[in-house]
Scaffold this motif. Structure first.
Motif, PDB file in Angstrom:
ATOM      1  N   ILE A  21      38.919 -96.466  -9.777  1.00 40.76           N
ATOM      2  CA  ILE A  21      39.202 -96.053 -11.145  1.00 40.76           C
ATOM      3  C   ILE A  21      39.358 -94.531 -11.193  1.00 40.76           C
ATOM      4  CG2 ILE A  21      38.261 -95.876 -13.486  1.00 40.76           C
ATOM      5  CD1 ILE A  21      36.982 -98.591 -13.067  1.00 40.76           C
ATOM      6  N   GLY A  22      40.487 -94.096 -11.738  1.00 40.89           N
ATOM      7  CA  GLY A  22      40.743 -92.666 -11.862  1.00 40.89           C
ATOM      8  C   GLY A  22      41.504 -92.062 -10.699  1.00 40.89           C
ATOM      9  N   TYR A  23      41.891 -92.895  -9.723  1.00 37.53           N
ATOM     10  CA  TYR A  23      42.589 -92.375  -8.541  1.00 37.53           C
ATOM     11  C   TYR A  23      43.840 -93.189  -8.262  1.00 37.53           C
ATOM     12  CZ  TYR A  23      38.721 -89.284  -7.880  1.00 37.53           C
ATOM     13  OH  TYR A  23      37.805 -88.282  -8.091  1.00 37.53           O
ATOM     14  N   VAL A  24      44.813 -92.524  -7.642  1.00 38.03           N
ATOM     15  CA  VAL A  24      46.127 -93.106  -7.401  1.00 38.03           C
ATOM     16  C   VAL A  24      46.347 -93.246  -5.900  1.00 38.03           C
ATOM     17  CG1 VAL A  24      48.620 -92.793  -7.704  1.00 38.03           C
ATOM     18  CG2 VAL A  24      47.035 -92.082  -9.514  1.00 38.03           C
ATOM     19  N   LEU A  25      46.699 -94.437  -5.463  1.00 40.49           N
ATOM     20  CA  LEU A  25      47.006 -94.734  -4.065  1.00 40.49           C
ATOM     21  C   LEU A  25      48.506 -94.805  -3.883  1.00 40.49           C
ATOM     22  CD1 LEU A  25      45.964 -95.747  -1.200  1.00 40.49           C
ATOM     23  CD2 LEU A  25      46.273 -98.054  -2.135  1.00 40.49           C
ATOM     24  N   ARG A  26      49.005 -94.075  -2.884  1.00 45.32           N
ATOM     25  CA  ARG A  26      50.436 -94.116  -2.578  1.00 45.32           C
ATOM     26  C   ARG A  26      50.625 -94.206  -1.064  1.00 45.32           C
ATOM     27  NH1 ARG A  26      50.652 -90.174  -6.904  1.00 45.32           N
ATOM     28  NH2 ARG A  26      51.969 -90.942  -8.615  1.00 45.32           N
TER      29      ARG A  26
ATOM     30  N   GLU B 120      45.077 -82.656  -6.099  1.00 44.84           N
ATOM     31  CA  GLU B 120      45.403 -82.430  -4.687  1.00 44.84           C
ATOM     32  C   GLU B 120      45.135 -83.712  -3.883  1.00 44.84           C
ATOM     33  OE1 GLU B 120      44.246 -78.557  -6.599  1.00 44.84           O
ATOM     34  OE2 GLU B 120      43.357 -80.561  -6.491  1.00 44.84           O
ATOM     35  N   PRO B 121      46.119 -84.183  -3.121  1.00 48.04           N
ATOM     36  CA  PRO B 121      45.955 -85.457  -2.417  1.00 48.04           C
ATOM     37  C   PRO B 121      45.219 -85.309  -1.089  1.00 48.04           C
ATOM     38  CG  PRO B 121      48.156 -84.613  -2.038  1.00 48.04           C
ATOM     39  CD  PRO B 121      47.488 -83.650  -2.982  1.00 48.04           C
ATOM     40  N   THR B 122      44.578 -86.394  -0.696  1.00 49.07           N
ATOM     41  CA  THR B 122      44.027 -86.546   0.651  1.00 49.07           C
ATOM     42  C   THR B 122      44.872 -87.585   1.372  1.00 49.07           C
ATOM     43  OG1 THR B 122      41.755 -85.959   0.057  1.00 49.07           O
ATOM     44  CG2 THR B 122      42.045 -87.375   1.984  1.00 49.07           C
ATOM     45  N   GLU B 123      45.297 -87.264   2.579  1.00 49.41           N
ATOM     46  CA  GLU B 123      46.134 -88.174   3.355  1.00 49.41           C
ATOM     47  C   GLU B 123      45.340 -88.731   4.529  1.00 49.41           C
ATOM     48  OE1 GLU B 123      50.206 -88.030   6.095  1.00 49.41           O
ATOM     49  OE2 GLU B 123      50.081 -86.784   4.276  1.00 49.41           O
TER      50      GLU B 123
ATOM     51  N   ALA C 146      43.602 -73.809 -14.249  1.00 46.84           N
ATOM     52  CA  ALA C 146      44.935 -74.147 -14.748  1.00 46.84           C
ATOM     53  C   ALA C 146      45.698 -74.961 -13.711  1.00 46.84           C
ATOM     54  CB  ALA C 146      45.699 -72.877 -15.112  1.00 46.84           C
ATOM     55  N   THR C 147      45.556 -74.601 -12.450  1.00 42.61           N
ATOM     56  CA  THR C 147      46.189 -75.368 -11.364  1.00 42.61           C
ATOM     57  C   THR C 147      45.633 -76.779 -11.310  1.00 42.61           C
ATOM     58  OG1 THR C 147      46.558 -73.359 -10.072  1.00 42.61           O
ATOM     59  CG2 THR C 147      46.581 -75.447  -8.887  1.00 42.61           C
ATOM     60  N   MET C 148      44.331 -76.900 -11.477  1.00 42.92           N
ATOM     61  CA  MET C 148      43.702 -78.224 -11.424  1.00 42.92           C
ATOM     62  C   MET C 148      44.101 -79.083 -12.625  1.00 42.92           C
ATOM     63  SD  MET C 148      39.867 -77.368  -9.996  1.00 42.92           S
ATOM     64  CE  MET C 148      39.491 -79.067  -9.527  1.00 42.92           C
ATOM     65  N   ARG C 149      44.431 -78.453 -13.740  1.00 43.14           N
ATOM     66  CA  ARG C 149      44.800 -79.202 -14.952  1.00 43.14           C
ATOM     67  C   ARG C 149      46.305 -79.410 -15.062  1.00 43.14           C
ATOM     68  NH1 ARG C 149      41.252 -75.522 -17.478  1.00 43.14           N
ATOM     69  NH2 ARG C 149      43.074 -74.434 -18.329  1.00 43.14           N
ATOM     70  N   ALA C 150      47.050 -79.126 -14.032  1.00 43.39           N
ATOM     71  CA  ALA C 150      48.515 -79.246 -14.090  1.00 43.39           C
ATOM     72  C   ALA C 150      48.905 -80.635 -14.589  1.00 43.39           C
ATOM     73  CB  ALA C 150      49.109 -78.989 -12.717  1.00 43.39           C
ATOM     74  N   GLY C 151      49.704 -80.660 -15.661  1.00 35.84           N
ATOM     75  CA  GLY C 151      50.146 -81.933 -16.212  1.00 35.84           C
ATOM     76  C   GLY C 151      49.227 -82.517 -17.262  1.00 35.84           C
ATOM     77  N   MET C 152      48.027 -81.971 -17.420  1.00 37.40           N
ATOM     78  CA  MET C 152      47.091 -82.458 -18.421  1.00 37.40           C
ATOM     79  C   MET C 152      47.365 -81.808 -19.778  1.00 37.40           C
ATOM     80  SD  MET C 152      43.365 -82.479 -16.536  1.00 37.40           S
ATOM     81  CE  MET C 152      42.577 -82.917 -18.108  1.00 37.40           C
ATOM     82  N   THR C 153      47.044 -82.535 -20.828  1.00 39.16           N
ATOM     83  CA  THR C 153      47.063 -81.968 -22.170  1.00 39.16           C
ATOM     84  C   THR C 153      45.628 -81.669 -22.569  1.00 39.16           C
ATOM     85  OG1 THR C 153      49.038 -83.221 -22.784  1.00 39.16           O
ATOM     86  CG2 THR C 153      47.693 -82.345 -24.578  1.00 39.16           C
ATOM     87  N   SER C 154      45.285 -80.410 -22.690  1.00 40.06           N
ATOM     88  CA  SER C 154      43.921 -80.009 -23.008  1.00 40.06           C
ATOM     89  C   SER C 154      43.785 -79.780 -24.508  1.00 40.06           C
ATOM     90  CB  SER C 154      43.549 -78.727 -22.251  1.00 40.06           C
ATOM     91  OG  SER C 154      43.621 -78.924 -20.856  1.00 40.06           O
TER      92      SER C 154
ATOM     93  N   GLU D 256      43.984 -89.020 -10.793  1.00 38.63           N
ATOM     94  CA  GLU D 256      45.053 -89.241 -11.766  1.00 38.63           C
ATOM     95  C   GLU D 256      45.374 -87.978 -12.555  1.00 38.63           C
ATOM     96  OE1 GLU D 256      43.653 -92.360 -14.271  1.00 38.63           O
ATOM     97  OE2 GLU D 256      44.343 -93.958 -12.936  1.00 38.63           O
ATOM     98  N   THR D 257      44.350 -87.186 -12.859  1.00 39.54           N
ATOM     99  CA  THR D 257      44.572 -86.030 -13.734  1.00 39.54           C
ATOM    100  C   THR D 257      44.014 -84.758 -13.111  1.00 39.54           C
ATOM    101  OG1 THR D 257      42.555 -86.662 -14.956  1.00 39.54           O
ATOM    102  CG2 THR D 257      44.671 -87.393 -15.852  1.00 39.54           C
TER     103      THR D 257
END
Length: 311
Positions: free
Chosen positions: A302-307, A269-272, A136-144, A264-265
């Protein structure tokens, strides 16, 4: 041939995808068994935050996501190929669909109340509860998808796959490719990991025959290694020199900037770390860990977010 270390656990469907690809490539590899749920301190020591399964380690280089692991294995051992010569684009698109849409339909079916009860039968209730809370933590924000909707979709996808292997042994021809490995692992979860749910496959005999051909590939030559040894291997190594690839700047973030990369989904958890490469296909972050030393952690674009990390 580099020393390949796969961090995985037995019931992980994406790990099964990686294990079969290693077998397809006829590679020797070492396996580290990692926990299915958090905490995963030894995984985080290597990745810095990313905790999905599996990860591939080559010395002090850490490769996240099986989509990128496929490319790494293709570079390490080009033959037999994962990408068919005349269908490379089609194979990648089909694999991406299988790793996302097909996978989540399968999981919605397999982890329905009936499926979850079968998967955790005979175990203390807290085991299933911990798994559910972790995911559930890993799916935070997802619509299952709801179980009924997921099951209906899964049945439809199985019929579509069946038409692809009725007159040829694999999805795109005479030999398995990346599309086969991506489509196989969600079905493997029903047939092998959660056998009480395998009946859904019976309506598509060509799919079962194709799965037999895929399972026969095997896992290559695997030997076990501890996570402590894997971290020591990373600490004793230096990241490999980066290929001289063009910097593809889509974000206005310069190389050398402190950044985060996150999925993205699922598993956000981010890696810095410090951005060392941003090619057309991947990001590379440099980071330091007290136990593992200096590392390069690689992600597909693809599938990952860079910030950028701003002070």
């Amino acid at each position: 041939m580099p020393d390949l270390i796969l961090h995985h656990y037995g019931l992980s469907p994406f790990a099964e995808k990686a294990r079969l690809m290693l077998g397809h490539k006829r590679l020797a590899w070492r396996g580290v068994t990692i926990p299915a749920t958090m905490p995963k301190p030894d995984v985080i020591a290597l990745t810095g935050g990313y905790r999905r399964t599996p990860i591939l380690q080559i010395g002090a280089d850490i490769y996240c996501d099986t989509a990128l692991i496929c490319d790494v294995l293709e570079h390490v051992q080009p033959d037999p190929p994962l990408y068919p010569e005349h269908f490379k684009g089609m194979a990648r698109v089909l694999a991406q669909w299988a790793d996302t849409t097909l996978f989540w339909a399968s999981m919605g079916y397999n982890l329905s109340p009936k499926g979850a009860a079968a998967l955790f039968a005979g175990q203390p209730p807290e085991v299933g509860q911990a798994f559910a809370a972790d995911r559930a933590t890993m799916r935070a924000g997802m619509t299952s998808p709801r179980p009924g909707d997921a099951t209906a979709a899964f049945r439809s996808y199985l019929r579509r796959l069946s038409t692809m292997v009725e007159e040829q042994p694999f999805l795109l021809g005479e030999a398995p490719c990346i599309a086969d490995f991506a489509a196989y692992h969600p079905l493997w979860f029903s047939r092998v990991a959660n056998r009480a749910m395998a009946g859904i496959l019976d309506a598509t005999p060509p799919v079962l025959e194709w799965m037999d051909r895929m399972a026969a590939i095997g896992h290559g030559q695997m030997s076990k290694v501890s996570s402590t040894e894997a971290i020591a291997t990373a600490a004793a190594a230096e990241p490999a020199a980066l290929a001289d690839e063009v910097f593809q700047d889509e974000h206005g973030i310069a190389l050398g900037s402190r950044v985060t990369v996150a999925a993205e989904t699922f598993g956000p958890e981010p890696t810095e770390g410090i951005l060392r490469a941003a090619t057309r296909t991947r990001y590379t972050l440099e980071r330091e860990d007290a136990r593992a030393g200096r590392l390069h952690v690689h992600f597909p674009r693809i599938g990952y977010v860079l910030r950028e990390v701003r002070a």
